[in-house]
Design an enzyme around this catalytic site. Sequence first.
Site, PDB file in Angstrom:
ATOM      1  N   HIS A   1      83.851  24.381  45.314  1.00  0.00           N
ATOM      2  CA  HIS A   1      84.764  23.560  44.508  1.00  0.00           C
ATOM      3  C   HIS A   1      86.203  23.580  45.023  1.00  0.00           C
ATOM      4  CE1 HIS A   1      81.707  22.648  41.580  1.00  0.00           C
ATOM      5  NE2 HIS A   1      81.475  23.926  41.339  1.00  0.00           N
TER       6      HIS A   1
ATOM      7  N   ASP B   1      79.860  33.716  60.842  1.00  0.00           N
ATOM      8  CA  ASP B   1      80.459  33.907  62.171  1.00  0.00           C
ATOM      9  C   ASP B   1      81.982  34.050  62.095  1.00  0.00           C
ATOM     10  OD1 ASP B   1      78.118  34.052  63.562  1.00  0.00           O
ATOM     11  OD2 ASP B   1      78.150  31.980  64.304  1.00  0.00           O
TER      12      ASP B   1
ATOM     13  N   ASP C   1      77.776  25.715  34.809  1.00  0.00           N
ATOM     14  CA  ASP C   1      76.684  24.810  35.175  1.00  0.00           C
ATOM     15  C   ASP C   1      75.439  25.059  34.332  1.00  0.00           C
ATOM     16  OD1 ASP C   1      77.408  22.897  37.168  1.00  0.00           O
ATOM     17  OD2 ASP C   1      77.807  24.576  38.501  1.00  0.00           O
TER      18      ASP C   1
ATOM     19  N   ARG D   1      81.857  31.459  48.736  1.00  0.00           N
ATOM     20  CA  ARG D   1      80.853  30.608  48.090  1.00  0.00           C
ATOM     21  C   ARG D   1      80.814  29.307  48.884  1.00  0.00           C
ATOM     22  NH1 ARG D   1      80.486  28.660  41.863  1.00  0.00           N
ATOM     23  NH2 ARG D   1      82.598  27.850  42.153  1.00  0.00           N
TER      24      ARG D   1
ATOM     25  N   GLU E   1      72.084  28.904  38.109  1.00  0.00           N
ATOM     26  CA  GLU E   1      72.931  28.029  37.286  1.00  0.00           C
ATOM     27  C   GLU E   1      72.113  27.009  36.505  1.00  0.00           C
ATOM     28  OE1 GLU E   1      76.816  27.369  39.214  1.00  0.00           O
ATOM     29  OE2 GLU E   1      75.685  27.177  41.061  1.00  0.00           O
TER      30      GLU E   1
HETATM   31  C1  3PY Z   1      79.527  28.066  37.060  1.00  0.00           C
HETATM   32  O1  3PY Z   1      79.868  28.634  36.016  1.00  0.00           O
HETATM   33  O2  3PY Z   1      78.841  27.040  37.123  1.00  0.00           O
HETATM   34  C2  3PY Z   1      79.947  28.623  38.320  1.00  0.00           C
HETATM   35  O3  3PY Z   1      79.616  28.098  39.350  1.00  0.00           O
HETATM   36  C3  3PY Z   1      80.823  29.814  38.290  1.00  0.00           C
HETATM   37  O4  3PY Z   1      81.936  29.575  39.031  1.00  0.00           O
HETATM   38 MG    MG Z   2      78.574  26.360  39.190  1.00  0.00          MG
END
Ligand code: 3PY
Ligand code: MG
Length: 261
Positions: free
Chosen positions: A52, A88, A180, A77, A154
């Site tokens: 994000h 790498d 999510d 992430r 998620e």
């Molecule tokens: C979520 O809560 O969906 C996440 O990806 C945490 O950052």
């Molecule tokens: Mg998320």
Amino acid sequence: MTDARSPLDGRLPEMLRSGKPLRGLFNGLPSPAIVEMCAYAGFDFIILDNEHGSADLGQTEHMLRAARASGIAPIVRCFEHDLPRILDMGASGVQIPMVESAEQARRLAGMTRYPPLGRRGSAFSTRAAGYGAFGGAAHTQRSNDGIVFVAMIETPGGIDVASEIAAVDGVDAVFIGPNDLAHAMGHGSDWNAAPVQRAIERGLKAIAAAGKCPGIIALTPQDEEKYGRFGARYFANVSTSIISKALAQVASAGMEAGLRY
Ligand code: 3PY
Ligand code: MG
């Protein structure tokens, strides 16, 4: 040159296995200075957010340098296709969104380790290998011993198979994304809705029972306490939330005495 100068910070596997609570934060801002500020503030780890956040790969590599120099363990992430290049560059770990099956977790875990443990492609020209200065078998071993894979759950489907995902060899931690998850369960961003909280509890307990480190967003001490009771110990706050809150407080009421400029 000694291993202490290796770009790779290999402390994370032990930190995740230690059983101790770890406090870190997601950071989506493309700034090595923020990484240093988080380190100096005392956070255990930082998750550079390339899902994000807006950092490009070059900026990500600079943030990894800042993390190594300031002593904070850096996880990135990222999406699956970025995983090889992120490792790498010298990340200590990768955290991959939307893992929904043990098979997917196995594939991703395999991408994070060199043979014989996995099938990561080998090159010693990378920052992770010190551009060759720390290459060879020692790099292969240091990477396989020192890099973590964190699977993110998620979705409700992911929660249902949390114990299978967590049990996969090479999965070091499993992180539940509550935002999510709440959306996928029809609750918008209200992850405090009772059904979402029940799913989070079930997921965290399943991950802990599988012997892996459970993680989750925790924005307050109360969140850490609540999720800690379900076994969570890899707690992530969010840098932009913290900064925005501090800015709003000072904008409305002035700076508290004792803060330094
Ligand atoms: C979520 O809560 O969906 C996440 O990806 C945490 O950052
Ligand atoms: Mg998320």
